[in-house]
Scaffold this motif. Sequence first.
Motif, PDB file in Angstrom:
ATOM      1  N   LYS A  23      41.569  77.669  21.270  1.00 25.25           N
ATOM      2  CA  LYS A  23      41.189  76.851  22.438  1.00 25.25           C
ATOM      3  C   LYS A  23      40.909  77.709  23.669  1.00 25.25           C
ATOM      4  O   LYS A  23      39.998  77.412  24.439  1.00 25.25           O
ATOM      5  N   ILE A  24      41.724  78.730  23.880  1.00 21.95           N
ATOM      6  CA  ILE A  24      41.529  79.618  25.033  1.00 21.95           C
ATOM      7  C   ILE A  24      41.615  81.068  24.555  1.00 21.95           C
ATOM      8  O   ILE A  24      42.280  81.366  23.571  1.00 21.95           O
ATOM      9  N   ASN A  25      40.933  81.946  25.256  1.00 21.31           N
ATOM     10  CA  ASN A  25      40.891  83.345  24.851  1.00 21.31           C
ATOM     11  C   ASN A  25      42.189  84.048  25.234  1.00 21.31           C
ATOM     12  O   ASN A  25      42.418  84.379  26.388  1.00 21.31           O
ATOM     13  N   LEU A  26      43.042  84.288  24.231  1.00 19.43           N
ATOM     14  CA  LEU A  26      44.317  84.954  24.468  1.00 19.43           C
ATOM     15  C   LEU A  26      44.328  86.380  23.934  1.00 19.43           C
ATOM     16  O   LEU A  26      44.888  87.278  24.546  1.00 19.43           O
ATOM     17  N   THR A  27      43.725  86.561  22.766  1.00 13.24           N
ATOM     18  CA  THR A  27      43.735  87.883  22.140  1.00 13.24           C
ATOM     19  C   THR A  27      42.590  88.030  21.154  1.00 13.24           C
ATOM     20  O   THR A  27      42.189  87.063  20.508  1.00 13.24           O
ATOM     21  N   ALA A  28      42.078  89.261  21.035  1.00 13.43           N
ATOM     22  CA  ALA A  28      41.052  89.559  20.032  1.00 13.43           C
ATOM     23  C   ALA A  28      41.701  89.910  18.692  1.00 13.43           C
ATOM     24  O   ALA A  28      41.036  89.963  17.671  1.00 13.43           O
ATOM     25  N   ILE A  29      43.003  90.148  18.734  1.00 17.63           N
ATOM     26  CA  ILE A  29      43.759  90.538  17.536  1.00 17.63           C
ATOM     27  C   ILE A  29      44.524  89.324  17.019  1.00 17.63           C
ATOM     28  O   ILE A  29      45.375  88.778  17.714  1.00 17.63           O
ATOM     29  N   SER A  61      47.385  85.012  36.507  1.00 17.22           N
ATOM     30  CA  SER A  61      46.462  84.380  37.456  1.00 17.22           C
ATOM     31  C   SER A  61      45.677  83.225  36.852  1.00 17.22           C
ATOM     32  O   SER A  61      44.966  82.516  37.566  1.00 17.22           O
ATOM     33  N   LEU A  62      45.782  83.022  35.524  1.00 13.40           N
ATOM     34  CA  LEU A  62      45.012  81.961  34.864  1.00 13.40           C
ATOM     35  C   LEU A  62      45.938  80.834  34.413  1.00 13.40           C
ATOM     36  O   LEU A  62      46.845  81.050  33.607  1.00 13.40           O
ATOM     37  N   ASN A  63      45.710  79.646  34.930  1.00 13.15           N
ATOM     38  CA  ASN A  63      46.604  78.519  34.658  1.00 13.15           C
ATOM     39  C   ASN A  63      46.632  78.124  33.180  1.00 13.15           C
ATOM     40  O   ASN A  63      47.658  77.682  32.668  1.00 13.15           O
ATOM     41  N   LYS A  64      45.496  78.290  32.480  1.00 13.31           N
ATOM     42  CA  LYS A  64      45.473  77.969  31.041  1.00 13.31           C
ATOM     43  C   LYS A  64      46.480  78.818  30.281  1.00 13.31           C
ATOM     44  O   LYS A  64      47.146  78.346  29.364  1.00 13.31           O
ATOM     45  N   ARG A  65      46.567  80.080  30.668  1.00  7.41           N
ATOM     46  CA  ARG A  65      47.520  80.959  29.995  1.00  7.41           C
ATOM     47  C   ARG A  65      48.956  80.577  30.349  1.00  7.41           C
ATOM     48  O   ARG A  65      49.851  80.654  29.503  1.00  7.41           O
TER      49      ARG A  65
END
Length: 238
Positions: A39-45, A102-106
Amino acid sequence: MNFKDYLKDATEKYGISLSDEQLDQFDKYYQLLVEWNEKINLTAITEPREVAIKHMVDSLSCWQADLFEAGIAVIDVGTGAGFPGIPLKIYRPDIKLILLDSLNKRIKFLQTVVDELGLENVKCIHARAEEAARNKALREKFDLVVSRAVARLPVLAEYCLPFVKTGGIFAALKGMKFAEEATDAKKALSVLGGSQPECVAIKLPYLEDKRAVIYIKKEKSTPKAYPRKAGTPDKNPL
């Protein structure tokens, strides 16, 4: 092998022993990471073995018995998907932890992880480091400040050192250019009240790349002018 098997193997090879409960918590963390990453970009791994080594064990590489005294106050600046803060909290449940991003989604993801894993004494704060460091409740209140993969050390020091209490430690988890960054940061560290950097090389299981944790002691209070307003440290490093 599943994620827990990879993690158990990697931590044992690194010299860290995890309880069954901790392995379960790490496994739940991994499942949530993969689920939310769609859903959201957290990690490429995302591969289980890679996450176990490159995220979880790497996060624990800054752990030192004499540094992590019982109940110390820790802030993870620019925590992203929770590295290194959450692995450190799982490993040492007694630390008081703040996860700053700084990102509320995270932040919503991190709060879900904290709730699902039943982690206590953890606060997830949505703010830029430059702004949070001017909050009296946070400025120079922490025994230990950790940060991983956020910015080059001359810039990162301006984000992080204002949070460290005098006598406390800033630990930056760094990749292959750690020595160059440490040299480039010497002026900034002097201005911000930090000691000269101590680089401790890290060897992760099964990997040949160069990594290190850079430890900086807070020797004197950071001048009130720092950190400068948002964006300035990155555009014009000290």
